[in-house]
Design a protein around this motif. Structure first.
Motif, short mmCIF file in Angstrom:
data_model
loop_
_atom_site.label_atom_id
_atom_site.label_comp_id
_atom_site.label_asym_id
_atom_site.label_seq_id
_atom_site.Cartn_x
_atom_site.Cartn_y
_atom_site.Cartn_z
N LEU A 27 0.88 -1.20 0.08
CA LEU A 27 -0.02 -0.05 -0.04
C LEU A 27 0.90 1.32 0.00
O LEU A 27 0.38 2.12 -0.74
CB LEU A 27 -0.97 0.12 1.28
N LEU A 28 1.84 1.43 0.75
CA LEU A 28 2.79 2.28 0.87
C LEU A 28 3.55 2.64 -0.56
O LEU A 28 3.68 3.86 -1.01
CB LEU A 28 4.01 2.25 1.87
N LEU A 53 5.06 5.72 -4.47
CA LEU A 53 5.84 5.80 -5.80
C LEU A 53 5.02 5.48 -6.94
O LEU A 53 5.60 5.92 -7.85
CB LEU A 53 6.49 4.38 -5.47
N LEU A 54 3.79 5.26 -6.86
CA LEU A 54 3.00 4.85 -8.39
C LEU A 54 2.12 6.09 -8.43
O LEU A 54 1.96 7.06 -8.42
CB LEU A 54 2.24 3.67 -8.25
#
Length: 82
Positions: free
Chosen positions: A75-76, A81-82
């Protein structure tokens, strides 16, 4: 002389009586210890029989924790990052 031997015999009998009492107490203590040892062995056998199940539960817990950590990391990564 006979008085002396009678006194010695009396003392010997008293010592034998005390020895008999001490032996009886020792036998009672030995029996109690033996019974306690038997119950301890039964508890130890129960614990040994339960160890594989506890180990299996622990393995399932490790898998669940790893999956939760993986979900949180995923999830992080997905959020930042995305």
């Amino acid at each position: 002389m006979s008085d002396m031997s009678f006194k010695q015999a009396k003392e010997l009998v008293e010592k034998m009586e005390f020895s008999e009492i001490a032996i009886r107490k020792a036998i009672d203590n030995l029996e109690k210890s033996s019974q306690n040892f038997e119950t301890t062995l039964k508890h130890q056998e129960d614990i040994i029989n339960k160890l594989p199940y506890a180990d299996k539960k622990l393995s399932y817990m490790y898998i669940a924790v790893a999956a939760n950590i993986g979900l949180i990391v995923g999830l992080l990564i997905g959020k930042y990052l995305l």
